[in-house]
Design an enzyme around this catalytic site. Sequence first.
Site, PDB file in Angstrom:
ATOM      1  N   ARG A 101     -26.600 -37.076 -36.320  1.00 51.46           N
ATOM      2  CA  ARG A 101     -27.778 -37.724 -36.904  1.00 51.46           C
ATOM      3  C   ARG A 101     -29.041 -37.178 -36.258  1.00 51.46           C
ATOM      4  O   ARG A 101     -29.063 -36.841 -35.057  1.00 51.46           O
ATOM      5  CB  ARG A 101     -27.689 -39.235 -36.668  1.00 51.46           C
ATOM      6  CG  ARG A 101     -28.834 -40.071 -37.226  1.00 51.46           C
ATOM      7  CD  ARG A 101     -28.805 -40.121 -38.713  1.00 51.46           C
ATOM      8  NE  ARG A 101     -29.620 -41.237 -39.241  1.00 51.46           N
ATOM      9  CZ  ARG A 101     -30.197 -41.225 -40.421  1.00 51.46           C
ATOM     10  NH1 ARG A 101     -30.079 -40.172 -41.208  1.00 51.46           N
ATOM     11  NH2 ARG A 101     -30.883 -42.271 -40.850  1.00 51.46           N
ATOM     12  N   THR A 376     -28.869 -37.307 -50.115  1.00 51.41           N
ATOM     13  CA  THR A 376     -27.673 -37.237 -49.320  1.00 51.41           C
ATOM     14  C   THR A 376     -26.586 -36.560 -50.135  1.00 51.41           C
ATOM     15  O   THR A 376     -26.635 -36.579 -51.343  1.00 51.41           O
ATOM     16  CB  THR A 376     -27.255 -38.679 -48.960  1.00 51.41           C
ATOM     17  OG1 THR A 376     -28.354 -39.314 -48.323  1.00 51.41           O
ATOM     18  CG2 THR A 376     -26.051 -38.720 -48.087  1.00 51.41           C
ATOM     19  N   THR A 394     -27.570 -35.168 -44.949  1.00 53.93           N
ATOM     20  CA  THR A 394     -28.791 -35.480 -45.691  1.00 53.93           C
ATOM     21  C   THR A 394     -30.034 -34.908 -45.030  1.00 53.93           C
ATOM     22  O   THR A 394     -30.066 -34.704 -43.813  1.00 53.93           O
ATOM     23  CB  THR A 394     -28.961 -37.008 -45.828  1.00 53.93           C
ATOM     24  OG1 THR A 394     -30.041 -37.295 -46.699  1.00 53.93           O
ATOM     25  CG2 THR A 394     -29.196 -37.668 -44.484  1.00 53.93           C
ATOM     26  N   ASN A 396     -32.618 -36.722 -46.143  1.00 48.92           N
ATOM     27  CA  ASN A 396     -33.155 -38.017 -46.558  1.00 48.92           C
ATOM     28  C   ASN A 396     -33.628 -37.944 -48.006  1.00 48.92           C
ATOM     29  O   ASN A 396     -32.805 -37.727 -48.889  1.00 48.92           O
ATOM     30  CB  ASN A 396     -34.237 -38.538 -45.615  1.00 48.92           C
ATOM     31  CG  ASN A 396     -34.396 -40.055 -45.755  1.00 48.92           C
ATOM     32  OD1 ASN A 396     -33.491 -40.755 -46.183  1.00 48.92           O
ATOM     33  ND2 ASN A 396     -35.559 -40.562 -45.397  1.00 48.92           N
ATOM     34  N   ASP A 418     -36.334 -43.614 -41.983  1.00 49.36           N
ATOM     35  CA  ASP A 418     -35.189 -44.509 -41.858  1.00 49.36           C
ATOM     36  C   ASP A 418     -35.324 -45.482 -40.700  1.00 49.36           C
ATOM     37  O   ASP A 418     -34.507 -46.388 -40.545  1.00 49.36           O
ATOM     38  CB  ASP A 418     -33.887 -43.709 -41.720  1.00 49.36           C
ATOM     39  CG  ASP A 418     -33.330 -43.290 -43.071  1.00 49.36           C
ATOM     40  OD1 ASP A 418     -33.860 -43.754 -44.090  1.00 49.36           O
ATOM     41  OD2 ASP A 418     -32.374 -42.503 -43.117  1.00 49.36           O
ATOM     42  N   GLY A 469     -26.537 -41.643 -52.208  1.00 45.47           N
ATOM     43  CA  GLY A 469     -27.285 -42.617 -52.987  1.00 45.47           C
ATOM     44  C   GLY A 469     -27.967 -43.689 -52.180  1.00 45.47           C
ATOM     45  O   GLY A 469     -28.007 -44.844 -52.599  1.00 45.47           O
ATOM     46  N   GLY A 470     -28.509 -43.352 -50.986  1.00 46.20           N
ATOM     47  CA  GLY A 470     -29.226 -44.353 -50.207  1.00 46.20           C
ATOM     48  C   GLY A 470     -28.337 -45.541 -49.884  1.00 46.20           C
ATOM     49  O   GLY A 470     -27.149 -45.389 -49.595  1.00 46.20           O
TER      50      GLY A 470
END
Length: 565
Positions: A101, A376, A394, A396, A418, A469-470
């Site tokens: 991340r 993503t 991703t 984002n 985020d 898809g968030g």
Amino acid sequence: MRAMIRGCVAALILILALPAQAALSDYARVTDDGKAAVATVHPRATEAGLRALADGGNAVDAAVAAALTLGVVDSHNSGIGGGAFVLVRWADGRVEAIDGRDVAPAAAHRNMYVREGEVDSDLARTGALAVAVPGSLKAFDYMLAQGGKRTLAQLLRPAADLAEQGFAIDGVFAQRLSRHADTLARFPGSAEVLLDDEGQPWLEGHRLIQRDLARSYRQIAEQGIDWFYKGAFAREVDAWMKANGGIVTVQDFADYSLEHPTPVISEYAGHQVVGFPPPSSGGVHVAQILNILEHFDLSERSETERQHLIAEAMKLAFADRAYWLGDPAFADVPLGLVSGDYARQLAGRISLDRALDVGGHSLPPDYEDALFGKHTTHIAAADDEGNWVAITSTVNTNFGAKVIVPGTGIVLNNQMDDFSAQPGEPNIYGLIGAEANRIEPGKRPLSSMSPTLVLDFDGDVVLTLGAAGGPTIITQVAQTLINHLELGMPLLEAVSAPRLHHQWRPDAVFLEPIQPDAVREALEAKGHTLRELGDFGSTQAIGRDREGRFMPVTEPRLERRNNLR
């Protein structure tokens, strides 16, 4: 409120770039010998994975090859300028979570987007201040070192060739360019690649050539990832940031490190479900949703009751997400969120007759003491050696921060959005966060990415899946598991079934057009507010049929969206 809901709906809809002339079967394929399978969101990426397998690689190599290729053909969603969560079940039986991340730079602070007492959300979404330090490349390099058969250089070179030779962009890629052309035009490095000489977006069918990206890939192939994290690329980003009001430095790149947290393991419908732990909220809340629903025997319920119960479980989980979830190195995230006792308590609040009014989070057991250790795309790959891979990667939102540092070709993420810019302030997806996800230097922002593995109780993997898809990632994965494991649907049918989504705020059930009228009427009768969302999300999965053959599945909604033959 209406504006927020409209913005939330628009942000939730994620349709990925797909060539209109392709067949859906090009996205999810089994090797000719039946010994491995790959599922991605783009035929070029799936093809790259199959090529890695044909060259002597395994599922780990195939997944990384696909991810690197997506950085070329799917750059509005993913690439090495972003981050990734990876779950791997290695051939020796170990299951590992690899946290690649993105990380907040050392100069980040909680009020960095506050101007004249108000949050300027655009600063967290566009331009220099939106960028966090990317981790995908380090995750891919680690995977190959631990269990791959091919080298990073061997997998980078075909992707570099594709970037240099170009590919014809499809309608969806062109649509994304059109939507963001004005913003991309603000950044010369982005405009040079993604817009024409007059600043207009490339049209469908244009052959997009990315020589700078090809050059960057080849530099990494020749010099290793130090070129990216400690060498020329890091210095180029540092210089660009200084000139454009950013705070990411060459030292931030040098300091980046992977984390290897303990996976979230829960039980559902006679299987072990392995999810990604915080700072992913996916593993926690997929488990929480399923734990709640275990108390209702969904297979014995009517479709209308079942959809009501699923929406209520989602609502309770997302209320907890907003309050409790963050990077466990900085925030206390209770282990009790995934406990059976807590699920029983939450299930007891649900009525079959009326939608629950959830004012906020609940208190899981031992919430002060028992804690987790501190747009993503998804890729699924598996082989008969026992390697099963789930990568969710991703940058984002579409094209991340809209920034390509000139000469690099690499799209930089806007992962800083985020974080909770201020407690209670919604991000672009309408998600609300609290103190646990506030901005702090060196911290990983909360994510909905949910790479997931499912094992039987002999320890054999039976399914790898994930989604794009968030926040709908969490609910897509949960519904696929409900449909496949609890209701016994074949995997393709499980992914195809009508979806709904509830994320607590706004207090509404988002529905696809294919949801039956009877379900809509029943939900409204129980007091739910309904919102149309259109087809949403994109799930990729690989399972096995009863004969043990691999069953790769890519999102069937892509067929409707892209008029695939």
